[in-house]
Design an enzyme around this catalytic site. Structure first.
Site, PDB file in Angstrom:
ATOM      1  N   GLU A 177       0.901  -1.110  -0.129  1.00 29.79           N
ATOM      2  CA  GLU A 177      -0.034   0.002   0.111  1.00 29.79           C
ATOM      3  C   GLU A 177       0.914   1.279   0.298  1.00 29.79           C
ATOM      4  O   GLU A 177       1.135   1.710   1.260  1.00 29.79           O
ATOM      5  CB  GLU A 177      -0.849  -0.065   0.973  1.00 29.79           C
ATOM      6  CG  GLU A 177      -1.623   1.313   1.283  1.00 29.79           C
ATOM      7  CD  GLU A 177      -2.612   1.355   2.586  1.00 29.79           C
ATOM      8  OE1 GLU A 177      -2.528   0.573   3.418  1.00 29.79           O
ATOM      9  OE2 GLU A 177      -3.478   2.163   2.547  1.00 29.79           O
ATOM     10  N   LYS A 219      -2.525  -1.845  -3.192  1.00 31.39           N
ATOM     11  CA  LYS A 219      -3.703  -1.256  -2.302  1.00 31.39           C
ATOM     12  C   LYS A 219      -3.092   0.192  -2.690  1.00 31.39           C
ATOM     13  O   LYS A 219      -2.544   0.672  -2.135  1.00 31.39           O
ATOM     14  CB  LYS A 219      -3.642  -1.652  -1.007  1.00 31.39           C
ATOM     15  CG  LYS A 219      -4.640  -0.637  -0.160  1.00 31.39           C
ATOM     16  CD  LYS A 219      -5.097  -1.119   1.198  1.00 31.39           C
ATOM     17  CE  LYS A 219      -5.843  -0.128   2.006  1.00 31.39           C
ATOM     18  NZ  LYS A 219      -6.652  -0.863   3.213  1.00 31.39           N
TER      19      LYS A 219
END
Ligand code: 13P
Length: 339
Positions: A177, A219
Site C-alpha cells: 500500500e 492497495k
C-alpha cells in the site's frame, strides 16, 4: 515458498463481487474514530466494536478478507471464539497490518518513512500461526511544496519490497500500500504524476526483491484532486485517470487492485469504484479495501450502545453490499436509500 497457495489466496481475496474490510486501525486511529462518537477507546470497547462488524449476518457475501490490528488478531468474540475463527466461519480471510506506522523521514522535512522491518520475520511466523493469511504495509507519500522527493518515494518502495519478500517467505500474501495522500490543494494531474512515479518505483523494487507478483495485491489511492483543491474532478475523470496510471505501472500478473478510500466519503468511494469497473479490458480485478468508507455509517449508528448493535450491523451490511455491486459496475444511486 508455495507460490500456488499464495496466488490462490490472493485470487480469493479479489473474488467477484467481494472486497476487503480494513479494520486495522492502530490504537491512535481507533481512539480518533471513537472520540467522534463519544466512546472511550478501552480494550473491551474495541473488542465489542470489532465483534459487531465480524458477526454481521451474511457479510461474507461481500467481504472476502478483513485486515486486523495486532491486538484484534488476539481477541475473541463474547462466546470466546478467536476472531480469526469468527472470520473464517463467516467466509472471510483474516489478514494483519504488520507495519508499525509512518515516522518522520530524517533529513526530509514533511516526509515520512514506514517502520516495522526489525523482527518482522518472527512476527510474521506468529501471525501465520494465529490464522492470518495475508498482510498489509502502508507507505505514505505527501504532496506539497517541493515534495515528494525521489529519495522518499524510493526509500518507501524499498521497505515495501523487503516487507513483501518476507511476507511471501512466511506464506502470507502481501498487500503493498503506497498511499499518495489526498491532503493539500494539488490538482488531479499532480496526483496522477506522483502516483505514477510511486508505482513505477514500487514495481522496480518488488522485481529487484524477487517478489512473485501473482501472490501479491496492490492497495493504491485513486487518482483524485487534493481535498482543498478548488476544482474537484468529475467521477468519470477520476476513474479514467486512475485506470490510465495503473495501466502504465501495474503488471498484468498482479491479480487485483484493492483501493483505499483515503478520506473520500462512503458514497464517493463506491461511485468511483463502480465507474472504474465499467471500463472494460483491464487485466486485474478492481476491488476495495476500505476503512472509513465501510465503517463511517456503522460507527455513527452504533455510538457505543449495545442496543444499537442491530442498526450498526445493518448500516455496515448495506455499505458492503453497495461496494459489492460496484465490483460489477452495477451500483446505482437509487440503491443508497434502498437500505
Ligand atoms: P481508508 O479506506 O479509511 O483510507 O483506510 C484504508 C486503510 O487500510 C489505510 O491503510
Amino acid at each position: 515458498m508455495d507460490i500456488e497457495k499464495l496466488a490462490t489466496t490472493a485470487q480469493a481475496i479479489v473474488a467477484k463481487g467481494k472486497g476487503i474490510l480494513a479494520a486495522d486501525e492502530s490504537f491512535g486511529t481507533i481512539e480518533k474514530r471513537f472520540k467522534k462518537i463519544g466512546v472511550s477507546s478501552t480494550e473491551e470497547n474495541r473488542r465489542a466494536y470489532r465483534e459487531l462488524l465480524f458477526t454481521t449476518k451474511g457479510i461474507g457475501e461481500f467481504i472476502s478478507g478483513v485486515i486486523l490490528f495486532d491486538e484484534t488478531l488476539r481477541q475473541a468474540s463474547a462466546d470466546r471464539t478467536p476472531f480469526p475463527k469468527v472470520l473464517q466461519k463467516a467466509g472471510s480471510i483474516p489478514g494483519i497490518k504488520v507495519d508499525i506506522g509512518a515516522k518522520p523521514l530524517a533529513g526530509f522535512p514533511g516526509e515520512k518513512i514506514t517502520e516495522g522491518l526489525d523482527g518482522l520475520r518472527e512476527r510474521l511466523a506468529e501471525y501465520f500461526k494465529l490464522g492470518a493469511r495475508f498482510t498489509k504495509w502502508r507507505a505514505v507519500i505527501t504532496i506539497g511544496n517541493g515534495i515528494p522527493t525521489r529519495f522518499c518515494i524510493d526509500a518507501n518502495a524499498h521497505a515495501l519490497a523487503q516487507y513483501a519478500a518476507l511476507s511471501q517467505e512466511a506464506g502470507l500474501v502481501p498487500i503493498v500500500e503506497p498511499e499518495v495522500l489526498m491532503d493539500g490543494d494539488h490538482s488531479i494531474e499532480r496526483c496522477a504524476e506522483v502516483t505514477e512515479t510511486t508505482l513505477k518505483s514500487l514495481y522496480f523494487h518488488l522485481h529487484a526483491h524477487r517478489v512473485v507478483l501473482e501472490g501479491t495485491l496492490l492497495k493504491p489511492n485513486m487518482v483524485i484532486a487534493g481535498k482543498s483543491c478548488p476544482t474537484q474532478a468529475k467521477v468519470g475523470q477520476v476513474a479514467q485517470a486512475t485506470v490510465d496510471v495503473l495501466r502504465r505501472c501495474v503488471p498484468a500478473a498482479v491479480p487485483g487492485i484493492v483501493f483505499l478510500s483515503g478520506g473520500q466519503s462512503e458514497t464517493e468511494a463506491t461511485v468511483h469504484l463502480n465507474a472504474m469497473n465499467r471500463i472494460s479490458g483491464l487485466p486485474w480485478e478492481l476491488s476495495f479495501s476500505y476503512g472509513r468508507a465501510l465503517q463511517a455509517s456503522a460507527l455513527d449508528a452504533w455510538g457505543g450502545k449495545a442496543s444499537q448493535l442491530g442498526a450498526a450491523q445493518k448500516a455496515y451490511y448495506h455499505r458492503a453490499k453497495l461496494n459489492g455491486a460496484a465490483r460489477h459496475g452495477k451500483y446505482t444511486p437509487a440503491m443508497e436509500s434502498a437500505g
